[in-house]
Design an enzyme around this catalytic site. Structure first.
Site, PDB file in Angstrom:
ATOM      1  N   ASN A  30       8.690   8.960   4.760  1.00 40.68           N
ATOM      2  CA  ASN A  30       7.309   8.545   4.525  1.00 40.68           C
ATOM      3  C   ASN A  30       6.684   8.093   5.844  1.00 40.68           C
ATOM      4  O   ASN A  30       7.333   7.452   6.651  1.00 40.68           O
ATOM      5  CB  ASN A  30       7.299   7.411   3.495  1.00 40.68           C
ATOM      6  CG  ASN A  30       5.920   6.831   3.229  1.00 40.68           C
ATOM      7  OD1 ASN A  30       5.743   5.620   3.212  1.00 40.68           O
ATOM      8  ND2 ASN A  30       4.929   7.670   3.027  1.00 40.68           N
ATOM      9  N   GLY A  31       5.414   8.463   6.023  1.00 39.66           N
ATOM     10  CA  GLY A  31       4.686   8.006   7.205  1.00 39.66           C
ATOM     11  C   GLY A  31       4.039   9.153   7.947  1.00 39.66           C
ATOM     12  O   GLY A  31       4.723  10.062   8.427  1.00 39.66           O
ATOM     13  N   PRO A  76       3.761   4.636  -4.035  1.00 43.67           N
ATOM     14  CA  PRO A  76       3.124   3.529  -4.761  1.00 43.67           C
ATOM     15  C   PRO A  76       2.098   2.862  -3.868  1.00 43.67           C
ATOM     16  O   PRO A  76       2.403   2.505  -2.729  1.00 43.67           O
ATOM     17  CB  PRO A  76       4.304   2.593  -5.071  1.00 43.67           C
ATOM     18  CG  PRO A  76       5.307   2.883  -3.993  1.00 43.67           C
ATOM     19  CD  PRO A  76       5.150   4.331  -3.657  1.00 43.67           C
ATOM     20  N   MET A  77       0.871   2.686  -4.374  1.00 39.82           N
ATOM     21  CA  MET A  77      -0.191   2.062  -3.583  1.00 39.82           C
ATOM     22  C   MET A  77      -0.953   1.077  -4.453  1.00 39.82           C
ATOM     23  O   MET A  77      -1.517   1.457  -5.489  1.00 39.82           O
ATOM     24  CB  MET A  77      -1.147   3.124  -3.025  1.00 39.82           C
ATOM     25  CG  MET A  77      -0.522   4.007  -1.961  1.00 39.82           C
ATOM     26  SD  MET A  77      -1.650   5.309  -1.360  1.00 39.82           S
ATOM     27  CE  MET A  77      -1.416   6.542  -2.651  1.00 39.82           C
ATOM     28  N   ALA A  78      -0.953  -0.195  -4.037  1.00 35.59           N
ATOM     29  CA  ALA A  78      -1.651  -1.235  -4.792  1.00 35.59           C
ATOM     30  C   ALA A  78      -3.139  -0.949  -4.807  1.00 35.59           C
ATOM     31  O   ALA A  78      -3.743  -0.607  -3.792  1.00 35.59           O
ATOM     32  CB  ALA A  78      -1.390  -2.603  -4.163  1.00 35.59           C
ATOM     33  N   CYS A  93       5.835  -3.620   1.658  1.00 35.98           N
ATOM     34  CA  CYS A  93       4.444  -4.056   1.737  1.00 35.98           C
ATOM     35  C   CYS A  93       4.252  -5.082   2.854  1.00 35.98           C
ATOM     36  O   CYS A  93       4.949  -6.099   2.896  1.00 35.98           O
ATOM     37  CB  CYS A  93       3.996  -4.655   0.408  1.00 35.98           C
ATOM     38  SG  CYS A  93       2.271  -5.199   0.444  1.00 35.98           S
ATOM     39  N   LYS A 120      12.288   1.187  -1.483  1.00 37.05           N
ATOM     40  CA  LYS A 120      11.392   1.658  -0.418  1.00 37.05           C
ATOM     41  C   LYS A 120      11.258   0.544   0.610  1.00 37.05           C
ATOM     42  O   LYS A 120      10.957  -0.598   0.256  1.00 37.05           O
ATOM     43  CB  LYS A 120      10.024   2.019  -0.996  1.00 37.05           C
ATOM     44  CG  LYS A 120       9.075   2.642   0.030  1.00 37.05           C
ATOM     45  CD  LYS A 120       7.840   3.210  -0.658  1.00 37.05           C
ATOM     46  CE  LYS A 120       7.003   4.032   0.327  1.00 37.05           C
ATOM     47  NZ  LYS A 120       6.276   3.191   1.272  1.00 37.05           N
ATOM     48  N   GLY A 178       1.313   8.921   0.948  1.00 34.11           N
ATOM     49  CA  GLY A 178       0.495   7.796   0.527  1.00 34.11           C
ATOM     50  C   GLY A 178      -0.969   8.021   0.826  1.00 34.11           C
ATOM     51  O   GLY A 178      -1.701   8.605   0.028  1.00 34.11           O
ATOM     52  N   ARG A 179      -1.423   7.586   1.987  1.00 35.01           N
ATOM     53  CA  ARG A 179      -2.854   7.586   2.310  1.00 35.01           C
ATOM     54  C   ARG A 179      -3.525   8.953   2.187  1.00 35.01           C
ATOM     55  O   ARG A 179      -4.712   9.040   1.874  1.00 35.01           O
ATOM     56  CB  ARG A 179      -3.064   7.072   3.742  1.00 35.01           C
ATOM     57  CG  ARG A 179      -2.880   5.594   3.897  1.00 35.01           C
ATOM     58  CD  ARG A 179      -3.124   5.181   5.340  1.00 35.01           C
ATOM     59  NE  ARG A 179      -2.040   5.557   6.236  1.00 35.01           N
ATOM     60  CZ  ARG A 179      -2.095   5.471   7.562  1.00 35.01           C
ATOM     61  NH1 ARG A 179      -3.205   5.057   8.144  1.00 35.01           N
ATOM     62  NH2 ARG A 179      -1.050   5.793   8.301  1.00 35.01           N
TER      63      ARG A 179
END
Length: 398
Positions: A245-246, A38-40, A145, A184, A269-270
């Site tokens: 994650n990461g 999930p990414m805002a 976050c 998360k 994510g990124r």
């Protein structure tokens, strides 16, 4: 959220270790065991469907023949997609018509999880009920976050300083819904306050169905290296699925994460906005030990497809139309990374006044490149303004 990584480690394919073909989260099968984080400001319905489509293996298409269906377990390399994080307090107060802007999804997005943030147990429970009633497959709690405005409200990673309150939230949300409930989180607030293992155990004891760990502290933000050894500690501590994650930028990274931690799934994510093919590449790599790199023509098709999807979404909605133009400019810096002459394309996108003109700039640029003609002076690196907009600084991959 930084687009770049700090001194990324280069991994090779670990012998005999692959990303799992599937994982079961409270009865929902995620296959393959890869998750779009999930990414805002990023993972709205357009981007989620775009990623899911970029991960598809079309019959006879590039890489399709190389992928063992028994290994990938389905035709998409992305097993689970997640929404942008959404305020539970906002959901409980806004009109139902406005909620649709935040909780819209389409049938081809299943399985899909909605992520909530907040700090009030009752409000989060009400938000989870709304998520369940809307038809989502899972609800996820954001405890990761690092954004200051979120932490200031004791949301996101701000809650990592208050395990007793987290326990109350777990109890309230678990009691409110029947769909799978996941969380998360990060390692802790800082290096002096690493709480990932007790938090994971608390989640399991409270009836949560899986945990995802971004292996950095809140204090780290997105800097430094993700410390995967803590994902391994969490995996050893609980029996529910653990998603790592990461710093997963490549298929090699994904396999190395599984090899080093034993995690049940991999969250990305990124890397997804920069390389929308990464989920398909992981599936290929898992099956064959190799994967296809996108050509310049592939990248052109990708950018054009995403921008056209944004424009289509905004045709009937003025708010969506303005948002589409902003996102086209925002994503240009991700999508054109590594494209020869891409600085000039970004400049022309930045200067365009409307969505169709942005799309025209993309088409002119790639048609010129793919035809082999000389580039115009616009494509010179020095022409890019210093204040060219990068990814929304408030974007949060948790």
């Amino acid at each position: 959220m930084k687009k770049q990584w700090d001194n990324p480690v280069e991994y090779t394919m670990p012998e005999g270790v692959r990303v799992p073909a599937s994982m079961d989260i409270g009865g929902v099968v995620v296959a393959p065991a890869t998750v779009l984080a999930p990414m805002a400001g990023v993972t709205d319905t357009v981007f989620r469907r775009f990623i899911r489509n970029a991960s598809l293996f079309a019959e006879g298409g590039a890489g399709a023949a190389n992928v063992d269906r028994e290994v990938t377990n389905q035709q998409s390399g992305c097993g689970l997609i997640m929404t942008e994080f959404t305020s539970a307090d906002g959901l409980s107060k806004m009109r139902e018509s406005k909620r649709k802007r935040y909780l819209t999804f389409y049938e081809d997005e299943h399985p899909i999880a909605a992520q909530l943030f907040g700090s009030n147990p009752e409000t989060l429970a009400e938000g989870a009920r709304i998520v369940e009633d809307t038809g989502f497959d899972m609800v996820d709690l954001n405890l990761g976050c690092p954004a200051k405005r979120v932490v200031a409200c004791n949301g996101g990673s701000g809650l990592l300083r208050d395990l007793p309150l987290i326990a109350k939230i777990f109890e309230a949300v678990r009691g409110a819904v029947k769909i799978p409930f996941t969380v998360k989180f990060r390692l802790g607030w800082n290096d002096q306050h690493i709480i990932c293992v007790p938090l994971a155990r608390l989640a399991e004891e409270s009836g949560l169905n899986a945990v995802s760990l971004h292996a950095r502290t809140r204090e780290q933000g997105y800097s430094g290296q993700a410390r995967w050894e803590h994902i391994a500690e969490v995996k050893d501590a609980v029996r529910i699925p653990v998603i790592g994650n990461g710093d997963v930028r490549t298929p090699e990274d994904a396999c190395a994460l599984v090899a080093k931690t034993g995690c049940d799934g991999v969250m990305i994510g990124r890397a997804a906005p920069a390389n929308p093919w990464i989920f398909r590449q992981i599936a290929q790599y898992t099956a064959t030990g190799r994967y296809d790199e996108p050509s310049e023509a592939d990248r052109y098709q990708m950018i054009r497809t995403y921008f056209e999807m944004l424009l289509d979404e905004g045709r009937e909605d003025e708010h969506a139309s303005r948002a589409a133009e902003g996102k086209m400019k925002q994503f240009a810096s991700w999508f054109t990374h590594g494209v020869p002459g891409g600085a000039g394309l970004r400049k022309s996108i930045y200067e365009a006044k409307t969505g169709p003109k942005i799309l025209d700039a993309v088409e002119r640029f790639f048609e010129t490149r793919l035809s082999g003609e000389a580039l115009e002076p616009l494509q010179r690196m020095e022409d890019v303004p210093e204040d060219f907009p990068a990814m929304d600084s408030a974007a949060c991959a948790g």
